[in-house]
Design a protein around this motif. Structure first.
Motif, PDB file in Angstrom:
ATOM      1  N   GLY A   3       0.685  -1.186   0.123  1.00  0.00           N
ATOM      2  CA  GLY A   3       0.030  -0.143   0.040  1.00  0.00           C
ATOM      3  C   GLY A   3       0.872   1.393  -0.128  1.00  0.00           C
ATOM      4  N   LEU A   4       2.057   1.215   0.758  1.00  0.00           N
ATOM      5  CA  LEU A   4       2.998   2.421   0.648  1.00  0.00           C
ATOM      6  C   LEU A   4       3.533   2.478  -0.521  1.00  0.00           C
ATOM      7  CD1 LEU A   4       4.139   2.268   4.466  1.00  0.00           C
ATOM      8  CD2 LEU A   4       2.509   3.715   3.718  1.00  0.00           C
ATOM      9  N   ALA A   5       4.005   1.731  -1.115  1.00  0.00           N
ATOM     10  CA  ALA A   5       4.514   1.758  -2.337  1.00  0.00           C
ATOM     11  C   ALA A   5       3.524   2.380  -3.426  1.00  0.00           C
ATOM     12  CB  ALA A   5       4.919   0.210  -2.878  1.00  0.00           C
ATOM     13  N   GLY A   6       2.319   1.961  -3.401  1.00  0.00           N
ATOM     14  CA  GLY A   6       1.116   2.513  -4.318  1.00  0.00           C
ATOM     15  C   GLY A   6       1.007   3.886  -3.897  1.00  0.00           C
ATOM     16  N   LEU A   7       1.404   4.282  -2.848  1.00  0.00           N
ATOM     17  CA  LEU A   7       1.161   5.870  -2.417  1.00  0.00           C
ATOM     18  C   LEU A   7       2.437   6.665  -2.808  1.00  0.00           C
ATOM     19  CD1 LEU A   7      -0.431   5.777   0.892  1.00  0.00           C
ATOM     20  CD2 LEU A   7      -1.592   6.618  -1.333  1.00  0.00           C
ATOM     21  N   GLY A   8       3.734   5.790  -3.478  1.00  0.00           N
ATOM     22  CA  GLY A   8       4.998   6.566  -3.882  1.00  0.00           C
ATOM     23  C   GLY A   8       5.968   6.353  -3.046  1.00  0.00           C
ATOM     24  N   VAL A   9       5.974   5.987  -1.840  1.00  0.00           N
ATOM     25  CA  VAL A   9       6.946   5.598  -0.659  1.00  0.00           C
ATOM     26  C   VAL A   9       7.986   5.008  -1.516  1.00  0.00           C
ATOM     27  CG1 VAL A   9       7.791   4.931   1.560  1.00  0.00           C
ATOM     28  CG2 VAL A   9       5.334   6.047   1.027  1.00  0.00           C
ATOM     29  N   PRO A  10       9.389   5.320  -1.720  1.00  0.00           N
ATOM     30  CA  PRO A  10      10.389   4.738  -2.357  1.00  0.00           C
ATOM     31  C   PRO A  10      10.891   3.684  -1.453  1.00  0.00           C
ATOM     32  CG  PRO A  10      11.093   6.681  -1.488  1.00  0.00           C
ATOM     33  CD  PRO A  10       9.690   6.845  -1.345  1.00  0.00           C
ATOM     34  N   TYR A  11      11.211   2.610  -2.187  1.00  0.00           N
ATOM     35  CA  TYR A  11      12.068   1.509  -1.375  1.00  0.00           C
ATOM     36  C   TYR A  11      11.323   0.730  -0.367  1.00  0.00           C
ATOM     37  CZ  TYR A  11      15.836   4.242  -3.418  1.00  0.00           C
ATOM     38  OH  TYR A  11      16.667   5.052  -4.153  1.00  0.00           O
ATOM     39  N   VAL A  12       9.994   1.221  -0.074  1.00  0.00           N
ATOM     40  CA  VAL A  12       9.301   0.493   0.930  1.00  0.00           C
ATOM     41  C   VAL A  12       8.929  -0.867   0.693  1.00  0.00           C
ATOM     42  CG1 VAL A  12       7.112   1.391   0.325  1.00  0.00           C
ATOM     43  CG2 VAL A  12       7.633   0.893   2.761  1.00  0.00           C
ATOM     44  N   LEU A  13       8.502  -0.996  -0.691  1.00  0.00           N
ATOM     45  CA  LEU A  13       8.145  -2.395  -0.914  1.00  0.00           C
ATOM     46  C   LEU A  13       9.086  -3.448  -1.128  1.00  0.00           C
ATOM     47  CD1 LEU A  13       6.010  -4.382  -1.672  1.00  0.00           C
ATOM     48  CD2 LEU A  13       5.986  -3.921  -3.917  1.00  0.00           C
ATOM     49  N   ALA A  14      10.452  -2.970  -1.603  1.00  0.00           N
ATOM     50  CA  ALA A  14      11.366  -3.757  -1.507  1.00  0.00           C
ATOM     51  C   ALA A  14      12.170  -4.334  -0.050  1.00  0.00           C
ATOM     52  CB  ALA A  14      12.722  -3.248  -2.201  1.00  0.00           C
ATOM     53  N   GLY A  15      12.136  -3.245   0.630  1.00  0.00           N
ATOM     54  CA  GLY A  15      12.316  -3.247   2.107  1.00  0.00           C
ATOM     55  C   GLY A  15      11.398  -4.241   2.970  1.00  0.00           C
ATOM     56  N   GLY A  16      10.275  -4.188   2.593  1.00  0.00           N
ATOM     57  CA  GLY A  16       9.256  -4.982   3.390  1.00  0.00           C
ATOM     58  C   GLY A  16       9.267  -6.569   2.624  1.00  0.00           C
ATOM     59  N   LEU A  17       9.614  -6.760   1.428  1.00  0.00           N
ATOM     60  CA  LEU A  17       9.863  -8.127   0.913  1.00  0.00           C
ATOM     61  C   LEU A  17      11.088  -8.783   1.430  1.00  0.00           C
ATOM     62  CD1 LEU A  17       8.770  -7.679  -2.836  1.00  0.00           C
ATOM     63  CD2 LEU A  17       7.693  -9.105  -0.871  1.00  0.00           C
ATOM     64  N   TRP A  18      12.217  -7.915   1.712  1.00  0.00           N
ATOM     65  CA  TRP A  18      13.457  -8.444   2.241  1.00  0.00           C
ATOM     66  C   TRP A  18      13.316  -8.746   3.806  1.00  0.00           C
ATOM     67  CZ3 TRP A  18      17.194 -10.502  -0.118  1.00  0.00           C
ATOM     68  CH2 TRP A  18      17.624 -10.054  -1.453  1.00  0.00           C
ATOM     69  N   LEU A  19      12.345  -7.845   4.183  1.00  0.00           N
ATOM     70  CA  LEU A  19      12.126  -8.181   5.942  1.00  0.00           C
ATOM     71  C   LEU A  19      11.054  -9.349   6.146  1.00  0.00           C
ATOM     72  CD1 LEU A  19      11.982  -7.495   8.826  1.00  0.00           C
ATOM     73  CD2 LEU A  19      10.097  -5.985   8.336  1.00  0.00           C
ATOM     74  N   LEU A  20      10.215  -9.625   5.227  1.00  0.00           N
ATOM     75  CA  LEU A  20       9.326 -10.783   4.940  1.00  0.00           C
ATOM     76  C   LEU A  20      10.163 -12.003   4.799  1.00  0.00           C
ATOM     77  CD1 LEU A  20       6.518 -11.669   5.241  1.00  0.00           C
ATOM     78  CD2 LEU A  20       6.189 -11.290   3.064  1.00  0.00           C
ATOM     79  N   ALA A  21      11.137 -11.886   3.775  1.00  0.00           N
ATOM     80  CA  ALA A  21      11.904 -12.956   3.585  1.00  0.00           C
ATOM     81  C   ALA A  21      12.861 -13.814   4.732  1.00  0.00           C
ATOM     82  CB  ALA A  21      12.900 -12.777   2.454  1.00  0.00           C
ATOM     83  N   LEU A  22      13.352 -12.518   5.517  1.00  0.00           N
ATOM     84  CA  LEU A  22      14.271 -12.890   6.603  1.00  0.00           C
ATOM     85  C   LEU A  22      13.323 -13.318   7.668  1.00  0.00           C
ATOM     86  CD1 LEU A  22      16.805 -12.574   8.271  1.00  0.00           C
ATOM     87  CD2 LEU A  22      16.128 -10.222   8.881  1.00  0.00           C
ATOM     88  N   LEU A  23      12.146 -12.850   8.067  1.00  0.00           N
ATOM     89  CA  LEU A  23      11.311 -13.537   9.065  1.00  0.00           C
ATOM     90  C   LEU A  23      10.854 -14.948   8.799  1.00  0.00           C
ATOM     91  CD1 LEU A  23       9.166 -10.228  10.118  1.00  0.00           C
ATOM     92  CD2 LEU A  23      11.341 -11.160  11.299  1.00  0.00           C
ATOM     93  N   ASN A  24      10.617 -14.998   7.591  1.00  0.00           N
ATOM     94  CA  ASN A  24      10.080 -16.189   7.263  1.00  0.00           C
ATOM     95  C   ASN A  24      11.220 -17.553   7.350  1.00  0.00           C
ATOM     96  OD1 ASN A  24       7.637 -15.536   6.331  1.00  0.00           O
ATOM     97  ND2 ASN A  24       7.802 -15.851   4.390  1.00  0.00           N
ATOM     98  N   THR A  25      12.556 -16.937   6.739  1.00  0.00           N
ATOM     99  CA  THR A  25      13.441 -17.960   6.907  1.00  0.00           C
ATOM    100  C   THR A  25      13.777 -18.130   8.371  1.00  0.00           C
ATOM    101  OG1 THR A  25      14.484 -16.994   4.714  1.00  0.00           O
ATOM    102  CG2 THR A  25      15.734 -18.141   6.405  1.00  0.00           C
TER     103      THR A  25
END
Length: 219
Positions: A161-183
């Protein structure tokens, strides 16, 4: 991490659950509407790059889906089948969100690395749920980990949602965080399950029960 909020959420949703039960809507109907609405929004909007509206619509249907337990309690029709159906269909919602993001990254988003990362998050998210279900099928509890389903979904939808509002790098950061937490969660659950299955006095013969394709309740 959000386990302490469950009693609060249950109390907040009970009045609306009673209202739905009074008009004849069953818990399973709530589950189906919530799931298929979320899946349709995720696969229909996110691949087109409609990240903000997609995240909002998916969130609305996910919140609606949370009412199924309240409806079941209000109608006195709580059942193991309903719990199984809800848990199984939750996997569809989770997969649809990450699959929709992956398609976007591979097409309009033009970022194959993040597309692959979204797929990794989807695979490890399934692993988190499968390990718990498989452990329970072998007779031990594995309710541990830093990222259960609620946390994973909040991270994915908030970042989208924040990426859709134009916040830079937030989606990449969210996915990297999610990948780390999942692992980390996969590792935690593997360690916990091994400890419980191998401890003295553990489930008799649990280590020998390996039916082919024997998944537990969450899939």
């Amino acid at each position: 991490m959000l386990r302490f909020l469950r009693p609060v959420i249950a109390r907040m949703t009970l009045p609306l659950g009673r209202a739905l039960a009074r008009i004849g809507i069953s818990a399973n109907v709530v589950t189906l509407v919530g799931t298929f609405g979320a899946v349709a929004a995720a696969l229909g909007l996110l691949p087109l790059g409609e990240l903000y509206i997609g995240a909002v619509v998916v969130t609305v249907f996910v919140l609606f889906d949370m009412l199924d337990g309240a409806v079941a309690r209000a109608s006195g029709r709580e059942s193991r089948w309903g719990a199984f159906l809800d848990s199984t269909l939750d996997r569809l919602t989770d997969a649809a969100v990450l699959c929709g993001l992956a398609v976007w990254f591979y097409t309009g988003g033009e970022d194959r690395l993040l597309g692959g990362l979204a797929l990794y998050c989807m695979a490890t998210g399934f692993a988190v749920s499968y390990i718990k279900a498989r452990a329970e099928g072998l007779g031990v509890n594995c309710d541990v980990g830093v990222a259960e389903r609620s946390e994973r979904l909040i991270i994915a939808l908030t970042a989208t949602g924040l990426a859709g509002l134009g916040v830079p790098y937030v989606l990449a950061g969210g996915l990297w965080l999610l990948a780390l937490l999942n692992t980390v969660t996969v590792g935690q659950r593997l360690i916990e399950t091994r400890a419980r299955l191998t401890e003295p006095g553990g489930p008799a013969g649990a280590g020998d029960r390996q039916p082919a394709g024997g998944a537990g309740g969450q899939g």
